[in-house]
Design a protein around this motif. Structure first.
Motif, PDB file in Angstrom:
ATOM      1  N   ARG A 223       0.849  -1.194   0.000  1.00  0.00           N
ATOM      2  CA  ARG A 223       0.000   0.000   0.000  1.00  0.00           C
ATOM      3  C   ARG A 223       0.887   1.247   0.000  1.00  0.00           C
ATOM      4  O   ARG A 223       1.886   1.311   0.715  1.00  0.00           O
ATOM      5  N   SER A 225       0.873   5.787  -0.496  1.00  0.00           N
ATOM      6  CA  SER A 225       0.225   7.080  -0.729  1.00  0.00           C
ATOM      7  C   SER A 225       1.244   7.946  -1.464  1.00  0.00           C
ATOM      8  O   SER A 225       2.408   7.574  -1.588  1.00  0.00           O
ATOM      9  N   HIS A 253      -0.730  12.722   0.072  1.00  0.00           N
ATOM     10  CA  HIS A 253      -1.024  11.467   0.757  1.00  0.00           C
ATOM     11  C   HIS A 253      -2.507  11.331   1.101  1.00  0.00           C
ATOM     12  O   HIS A 253      -2.877  10.720   2.110  1.00  0.00           O
ATOM     13  N   LYS A 254      -3.327  11.896   0.258  1.00  0.00           N
ATOM     14  CA  LYS A 254      -4.773  11.844   0.480  1.00  0.00           C
ATOM     15  C   LYS A 254      -5.358  10.487   0.097  1.00  0.00           C
ATOM     16  O   LYS A 254      -6.316  10.021   0.714  1.00  0.00           O
ATOM     17  N   ASP A 255      -4.782   9.868  -0.916  1.00  0.00           N
ATOM     18  CA  ASP A 255      -5.315   8.628  -1.462  1.00  0.00           C
ATOM     19  C   ASP A 255      -4.367   7.466  -1.181  1.00  0.00           C
ATOM     20  O   ASP A 255      -3.155   7.653  -1.039  1.00  0.00           O
ATOM     21  N   VAL A 256      -4.913   6.284  -1.110  1.00  0.00           N
ATOM     22  CA  VAL A 256      -4.122   5.069  -0.885  1.00  0.00           C
ATOM     23  C   VAL A 256      -4.241   4.163  -2.107  1.00  0.00           C
ATOM     24  O   VAL A 256      -5.345   3.853  -2.559  1.00  0.00           O
ATOM     25  N   THR A 272      -9.895   6.820  -1.527  1.00  0.00           N
ATOM     26  CA  THR A 272      -9.738   7.902  -0.563  1.00  0.00           C
ATOM     27  C   THR A 272     -10.534   7.548   0.681  1.00  0.00           C
ATOM     28  O   THR A 272     -11.762   7.446   0.643  1.00  0.00           O
TER      29      THR A 272
END
Length: 376
Positions: A223, A225, A253-256, A272
């Protein structure tokens, strides 16, 4: 399937919480050359798109050197046979579909979906010769799959979940082409977010942060970001997220992004928070030649539709062009890796990223040695 038992573990991020911080581990070494590991045939593999096979027609395709004829009767389901007539070994895919059978183009020998020879025009019915190999076959969501391994295992091997292709909340692009490399190069390319450096012209400068993952017998997950450190957001990315973003801290780093190899398939999802993924990719790399130095890509790229559904339809050509450019860069680089492997006579890679080393071990566990199970 491989029976190797490996302890499952969770890959935790370092305190520095970045990709760089997990790159301190030394490169691993192995006596097994991954590029000489064959794909395991005891899984369901796509070998053609549904749109390629019209009703009342047949086409030829391949899995790891095995020639396969796909037959679609005017009525009834698709079936798959060895693409060689038992008589003179010419391709059945050049033949004529007649009812629930295909007739060889040479002498008219006919074969049904069971692979049995059911008619030789100039021979009595009681003297029919043996038939050809048949493959378990299944059509799903625009793809035609076969089970190229032991047919007795086909019913017990789970059929892959094809991402969000069947979800009406998503619009899906079906893509793929032949790539001149061993399938393992493709797995490594998608899993390793450090190679975003290569895509900086298309995507701007991005700094990934490793958030952890999983390491299991037939599954590796990572995972990440991202933070933009330079350049503008490409329009293709704008359409994926449904908004224009800059390099400010607001979007860092808002989304993974979750990337998983669940042998032999790969998935990539971007989400998100707890919201459904904005992008959901399912992809597999099907070996074509007997030495598995080429593969055919079958990808399902699903983008979640915004509230104004027509917006995505209008933006679709731009998104397609953006993803094509990214894929072209990836294809070119993995083909260079394959060329280097051939010139050097083996795998000389010095891999230092633990995630990729775990992936490499997974592909060895899941596959089979090159001298075993080679098609005849």
């Amino acid at each position: 399937m491989s029976q190797t038992i490996v302890t499952s573990s969770v890959i935790a991020p370092d305190a520095a919480d970045s990709v760089d911080s997990v790159m301190e581990a030394p490169a691993t070494t192995s006596s097994t050359d991954l590029r000489r590991v064959r794909s395991n045939p005891d899984y369901w593999y796509p070998v053609a798109w549904s749109r390629e096979l019209k009703r009342g027609k047949t086409i030829g395709t391949r899995y790891a050197g095995q020639p396969i004829a796909l037959v679609r009767p005017m009525d009834g389901k698709v079936f798959a046979l060895e693409d060689r007539c038992a008589h003179r070994q010419v391709p059945l895919s050049l033949g004529k579909v007649s009812g629930e059978a295909v007739q060889c183009c040479y002498h008219g020998w006919a074969y049904g979906r069971s692979g049995r020879c059911i008619d030789v025009p100039y021979l009595g019915k009681g003297k029919l010769p043996n038939g050809v190999r048949t493959y378990p076959c299944r059509e799903q969501d625009g793809l035609i799959f076969i089970f190229p391994g032991d047919p007795a295992k086909a019913d017990s091997v789970p059929f892959p979940k094809l991402g969000s292709v069947a979800d009406p909340a998503y619009k899906t692009r079906r893509f793929g082409e032949k790539v001149n490399c061993h399938y393992s190069f493709m797995h490594e390319n998608l899993m390793d977010m450090n190679h975003q450096f290569m895509h900086s012209k298309q995507m701007g400068q991005m700094k990934p942060r490793f958030l952890g993952g999983r390491d299991e017998p037939l599954l590796v997950e990572a995972r990440y970001s991202f933070a933009r450190t330079g350049g503008k957001q490409p329009w293709g990315e704008t359409f994926i997220f449904g908004e224009r973003r800059d390099a400010s801290e607001k979007y860092a780093h808002k989304d993974v992004m979750t990337i998983r190899t669940e042998y032999p398939y790969q998935t990539l999802r971007i989400a998100t928070g707890d919201e459904p993924p904005v992008m959901d990719l399912w992809i597999v790399y099907v070996p074509q030649d007997a030495d598995e130095k080429t593969c055919r890509v079958f990808g399902l790229l699903s983008i979640r539709r915004p509230k104004l559904r027509a917006v995505l339809d209008l933006a679709w050509p731009f998104l397609v062009a953006f993803t094509e450019r990214i894929f072209r860069e990836d294809r070119d680089i993995v083909e260079l890796e394959q060329a280097a492997w051939q010139e050097l006579g083996g795998d000389h890679n010095q891999e230092v990223f633990p995630v990729i080393n775990m992936l490499r071990r997974l592909l060895v566990r899941g596959g089979i040695p090159m001298d075993q199970g080679k098609p005849t």
